[in-house]
Design an enzyme around this catalytic site. Structure first.
Site, mmCIF file in Angstrom:
data_model
loop_
_atom_site.group_PDB
_atom_site.id
_atom_site.type_symbol
_atom_site.label_atom_id
_atom_site.label_comp_id
_atom_site.label_asym_id
_atom_site.label_seq_id
_atom_site.Cartn_x
_atom_site.Cartn_y
_atom_site.Cartn_z
ATOM 1 N N LYS A 1 0.836 -1.207 0.000
ATOM 2 C CA LYS A 1 0.000 0.000 0.000
ATOM 3 C C LYS A 1 0.868 1.252 0.000
ATOM 4 C CE LYS A 1 -0.333 -0.272 5.040
ATOM 5 N NZ LYS A 1 -1.164 -0.720 6.179
ATOM 6 N N TYR B 1 15.774 29.658 9.646
ATOM 7 C CA TYR B 1 14.500 30.301 9.988
ATOM 8 C C TYR B 1 14.263 30.317 11.494
ATOM 9 C CZ TYR B 1 12.717 30.287 5.176
ATOM 10 O OH TYR B 1 12.505 30.504 3.839
HETATM 11 C C1 LIG Z 1 -0.405 -1.746 6.814
HETATM 12 C C2 LIG Z 1 -1.018 -3.021 7.217
HETATM 13 C C3 LIG Z 1 -0.235 -4.180 7.375
HETATM 14 C C4 LIG Z 1 1.278 -4.166 7.308
HETATM 15 O O1 LIG Z 1 1.754 -3.613 8.531
HETATM 16 P P1 LIG Z 1 3.307 -3.545 8.893
HETATM 17 O O2 LIG Z 1 3.292 -3.085 10.308
HETATM 18 O O3 LIG Z 1 3.898 -2.545 7.973
HETATM 19 O O4 LIG Z 1 3.868 -4.893 8.711
HETATM 20 C C5 LIG Z 1 -0.887 -5.380 7.621
HETATM 21 N N1 LIG Z 1 -2.225 -5.428 7.762
HETATM 22 C C6 LIG Z 1 -3.017 -4.332 7.649
HETATM 23 C C7 LIG Z 1 -4.489 -4.450 7.825
HETATM 24 C C8 LIG Z 1 -2.434 -3.093 7.391
HETATM 25 O O5 LIG Z 1 -3.200 -2.000 7.317
#
Ligand SMILES: *Cc1c(COP(=O)(O)O)cnc(C)c1O
Length: 360
Positions: A30, A248
């Site tokens: 994702k 800044y």
């Molecule tokens: C993002 C996500 C994962 C992966 O999580 P990590 O901590 O990056 O391994 C697995 N399951 C779901 C439902 C997620 O949203």
């Protein structure tokens, strides 16, 4: 320049797959593969042997389908109204987390006169997405009448990164109880951290994300191979007297006559503004001429300044390369200096860098 090591990602996947066997090891890609570029990362994972993929949005699923025609693709955010046909046409599997989503998918399957696979998400205590326990129990009595067979039953752990947290044990027990009510349906609970918690958490499929990309899943458990290298060029070397300020807001006053190197990287590139230095805190580090140097003053949009006073005179020149990630600086080190987590460092790496893929 952002260098992404596809071989390291593939090795990391193989390492988790070996640890998790006989459970299936999926790959979570994702958010553009945690910012690293799904177009290159997903095919590398496929070549390493991954067959099940998870994305968050429908648009990501469509993009991934074009890259991997044969992959099994789950879309975590499930079904918004009136998109079921888009899923079915692209052979994407929604993760269904509410009664209306389930009924949309059932209707679609009836309309098309076929059983199309989808996952069911049960909320075991995170209270973000998923069927309530009551709904899950009710569904378990009738799920054979849905018009489709769930291909996966899943839940998500809220505190897997905090070993010994009571919620983790409670979620596992609740999930195991729910899973028993769906005989023959494969189950999945564990993200990266959950996968490390042991066999009891792995069920039929694990869903690692961060561990593939070289991040820390559980504090104190070393990450797998680092995957990203982030470098930026020194564009000016300068000196400033003690008592002057840098950047800044003039938030850091120099305690000694200082030599400074200003580098072409800023918060627009994902070097967090919160990672800057002030009189109160030492900010993020980078490696210049083989030595670790701290940021001085605030990070600007396109620039950040490093303190090179402790380096030999002439050690740094315009055009030299500063390493912000790599050579021992991990995504979680940069995250800790910026008040965030490795996940946010990875997904924030801006689109402005020249990107180079190696390996794979
Ligand atoms: C993002 C996500 C994962 C992966 O999580 P990590 O901590 O990056 O391994 C697995 N399951 C779901 C439902 C997620 O949203």
């Amino acid at each position: 320049m952002l260098t992404i090591d596809l071989s390291a990602i593939a090795d990391n996947w193989r390492a988790i797959a070996a640890l998790s066997a006989p459970s299936d090891c999926a790959a979570v890609v994702k958010a553009n593969a945690y910012g690293l570029g799904m177009a290159r990362v997903a095919p590398a994972l496929w070549r390493a042997g991954a067959r099940n993929f998870f994305v968050a949005h429908l648009s990501e699923g469509l993009e991934l389908r074009a890259l991997l025609p044969e992959a099994i693709i789950y879309v975590l955010n499930g079904l918004l109204p009136e998109v079921a046909d888009v899923y079915a046409d692209a052979d994407l599997r929604p993760v269904l987390g509410s009664a209306p989503e389930i009924s949309d998918w059932s209707d679609l399957c009836r309309d098309r006169n076929t059983s199309l696979p989808a996952a069911i998400h049960v909320d075991t205590g995170m209270h973000r997405l998923g069927l309530s326990l009551e709904e899950a129990v009710q569904l378990s009595g009738t799920f054979r009448l849905l018009g489709f067979t769930p291909s996966l039953i899943m839940s998500h752990l809220a505190c897997a990164d905090m070993p010994g947290h009571v919620l983790t044990a409670r979620q596992r027990m609740i999930f195991a109880d729910v899973v028993r009510r769906f005989p023959g349906v494969p189950a999945s609970l564990a993200n990266s951290a959950g996968t490390l918690l042991g066999r009891d958490f792995r069920f039929e499929m694990v869903r690692p994300g961060i561990f593939l990309y070289g991040g820390v899943a559980i504090a104190g458990v070393p990450p797998l191979q680092p995957v990203v290298r982030l470098e930026a060029k020194v564009i000016q070397v300068l000196s400033a007297p003690a008592g002057e300020t840098v950047g800044y807001g003039a938030v850091q006053r120099l305690k000694r006559p200082s030599r400074l190197a200003t580098v072409a990287i800023g918060y627009a590139d994902g070097l967090f503004r919160a990672g800057g230095s002030s009189d109160m805190v030492k900010g993020a580090e980078a490696i210049l001429a083989g030595r670790r140097c701290h940021l001085v003053g605030r990070v600007s949009m396109d620039l950040a300044t490093l303190d090179i006073t402790d380096l030999p005179e002439q050690a740094v020149e315009r055009g030299d390369t500063a390493v912000f990630l790599g050579d021992g600086i991990g995504v979680d080190d940069l995250a800790a200096r910026s008040g965030t987590i490795g996940y946010e460092v990875l997904t924030s790496l801006g689109a402005r860098y020249a990107r180079r893929y190696v390996g794979g």
